[in-house]
Design an enzyme around this catalytic site. Structure first.
Site, short mmCIF file in Angstrom:
data_model
loop_
_atom_site.label_atom_id
_atom_site.label_comp_id
_atom_site.label_asym_id
_atom_site.label_seq_id
_atom_site.Cartn_x
_atom_site.Cartn_y
_atom_site.Cartn_z
N HIS A 40 1.46 -1.82 0.22
CA HIS A 40 0.20 -0.38 0.33
C HIS A 40 0.89 1.36 -0.09
CE1 HIS A 40 -4.11 1.55 0.75
NE2 HIS A 40 -3.38 3.11 1.24
N ASP A 42 0.27 5.78 -0.99
CA ASP A 42 -0.85 5.95 -1.68
C ASP A 42 -0.37 7.51 -2.79
OD1 ASP A 42 -3.63 5.70 0.10
OD2 ASP A 42 -2.63 5.62 1.59
N GLU A 148 -8.43 1.42 -2.63
CA GLU A 148 -8.91 1.65 -0.96
C GLU A 148 -10.52 2.37 -0.77
OE1 GLU A 148 -6.44 3.18 2.36
OE2 GLU A 148 -6.07 4.22 0.68
N HIS A 175 -13.48 2.28 3.32
CA HIS A 175 -11.91 3.22 4.07
C HIS A 175 -12.50 3.66 6.05
CE1 HIS A 175 -9.21 6.76 4.33
NE2 HIS A 175 -8.99 5.68 4.04
N HIS A 216 -8.93 -1.14 7.41
CA HIS A 216 -9.92 -0.60 7.86
C HIS A 216 -11.13 -0.95 8.12
CE1 HIS A 216 -8.06 3.24 6.59
NE2 HIS A 216 -7.64 2.70 5.88
N HIS A 237 -2.49 -2.59 4.80
CA HIS A 237 -1.57 -2.16 5.51
C HIS A 237 -2.07 -2.25 6.88
CE1 HIS A 237 -5.12 0.62 4.10
NE2 HIS A 237 -4.57 1.60 4.53
N ASP A 350 2.38 2.37 3.62
CA ASP A 350 1.31 2.97 3.83
C ASP A 350 2.30 4.68 3.50
OD1 ASP A 350 -1.48 4.47 3.87
OD2 ASP A 350 -1.11 4.43 6.45
#
Length: 406
Positions: A40, A42, A148, A175, A216, A237, A350
């Site tokens: 993961h 971003d 995600e 999420h 999540h 993650h 992350d």
């Protein structure tokens, strides 16, 4: 006797740097032959927000940590970290819903594809475990895609299928908010598991070869999804709840279920998920912000934003965030390995989704080196580290592909 004491002291002092050098040399050898696959990152959203959705402007072939708009990811640091593959998250805010969620997700997928096209000598798109291996042999980093948040399919399985056709390999079911058919771990429980449509989503993901990602999600949704899935699941993650009882982390009973399912928890480095001390500090910081703003939600009400931020900076200076180190991250790795087994833990940093900075020495994508060194000192073999680095997620990918082929 006194002479022996000083000789022993001198030998201990001399052996410390030698030991450090031997770990570093072993680390270099390890990363030269064992692929790192991170679950993961971003970066796509950061490129959208900081660089006008332009991968070219970001100059990823240089040191982005020193850029005017710094990033935690760049190609030199990926190389230093020994990466064979990276799952790029096509994240969108949970507040973006309906057709706008679909449109924004497509834009994020486009950013990933343009980023790969801008660096054809270093990056290549991949959608299977075999393509990851092919990319590694070619000296390139395989670029994989994960979406995600289940809200990104807007309640429509045809959209799910089209994401898969565009190269999306996993869908995180939620999420930070519930999605109507699955519960988030950071929202008020609603479905307390999965609805009938939620189980249809899982079945369709199994059919089309998409990995079910449970980061999540609430513990009830985790359990229901593992029960419903015919293929191994992943936590792209997440960390261990027993080490730090944050709702984003995975409870021990779910880790035990994961072992039977064949899935993997990919440990992240976000300090609030790693450290119980940082989680407590963040709560104190939020309380201080609420006092400054006169708002229980800390929404900067009742005072100019700049004034509140200045006062909050004073509070942070007087009450700094507790330190987090690679040893703290290693504690999560070892706990997950104890409960689920060393075949069921991986890496999902992350990076570029972390506000602030990561653990000491792990502030960018090359930070995994410190974790490997820490685990080497704790007695992990190269074979175990290879499974953690990428072997376990490759096995999950192959199994998901096999289930879909059936």
């Amino acid at each position: 006797m006194r002479g022996r004491f000083w000789i022993g002291l001198a030998l201990a002092a001399a052996s410390a740097p030698v030991a450090a050098q031997s770990v570093e040399a072993r680390l270099d050898r390890f990363l030269a032959t064992r692929p790192v696959i991170d679950g993961h990152n971003d970066l796509p959203w950061e490129l959208r927000e900081k660089y006008g959705a332009s991968p070219e402007r970001a100059r990823l072939d240089g040191d982005t940590s020193r850029a005017a708009e710094p990033l935690q990811t760049d190609l030199p640091r990926l190389k230093r970290g020994g990466y064979a593959a990276q799952f790029w998250s096509v994240w969108i805010p949970a507040a973006t819903t309906g057709p706008a969620a679909v449109e924004t997700t497509i834009e994020q997928i486009d950013i990933v594809r343009r980023m790969v096209a801008a660096h054809p000598d270093r990056l290549t798109l991949a959608t299977t475990a075999a393509e990851v291996e092919t990319a590694r042999r070619a000296g390139k980093i395989a670029s994989l895609i994960g979406a995600e948040g289940g809200g990104q399919i807007d309640g429509n399985l045809s959209i799910l299928r089209q994401y898969r056709a565009l190269g999306v390999l996993y869908l995180t079911l939620t999420h930070t908010r519930n999605v109507g058919w699955a519960d988030s771990g950071t929202d008020v429980p609603d479905t307390r598991g999965l609805t009938d449509f939620g189980r249809q989503v899982i079945a369709e993901m199994n059919r089309i070869g998409m990995i079910v990602d449970l980061s999540h999600t609430s513990p009830d949704t985790m359990r229901a999804a593992i029960a419903a899935s015919k293929a191994p699941v992943m936590f792209s993650h997440s960390n261990a709840y027993a080490v730090n009882p944050h709702p984003r982390n995975v409870p021990d009973d779910v880790l035990a279920l994961l072992k039977a399912n064949g899935g993997v928890v990919m440990v992240n480095v976000y300090p609030v998920f790693v450290s119980a001390k940082v989680r407590a500090w963040q709560a104190e910081k939020a309380a201080a912000e609420a006092r400054l703003t006169g708002s229980p939600a800390g929404l900067m009400l009742g005072a100019p934003k700049a004034e509140v931020e200045a006062k909050l900076a004073v509070w942070v200076a007087a009450n700094p965030q507790p330190p987090v180190t690679a040893a703290d991250v290693a504690d999560h790795v070892e706990h997950i390995a104890r409960i689920a087994g060393r075949d069921h833990v991986g890496l999902g940093g992350d990076y570029d989704g972390i506000s602030g900075t990561g653990p000491e020495g792990m502030k960018g994508v090359d930070g995994w080196r410190l974790l490997f060194a820490e685990l080497m000192r704790r007695g992990w073999s190269d074979a175990d580290l290879a499974r953690l680095a990428g072997g376990n997620i490759l096995r999950v990918m192959r199994r998901v592909e096999a289930v879909a082929a059936r």
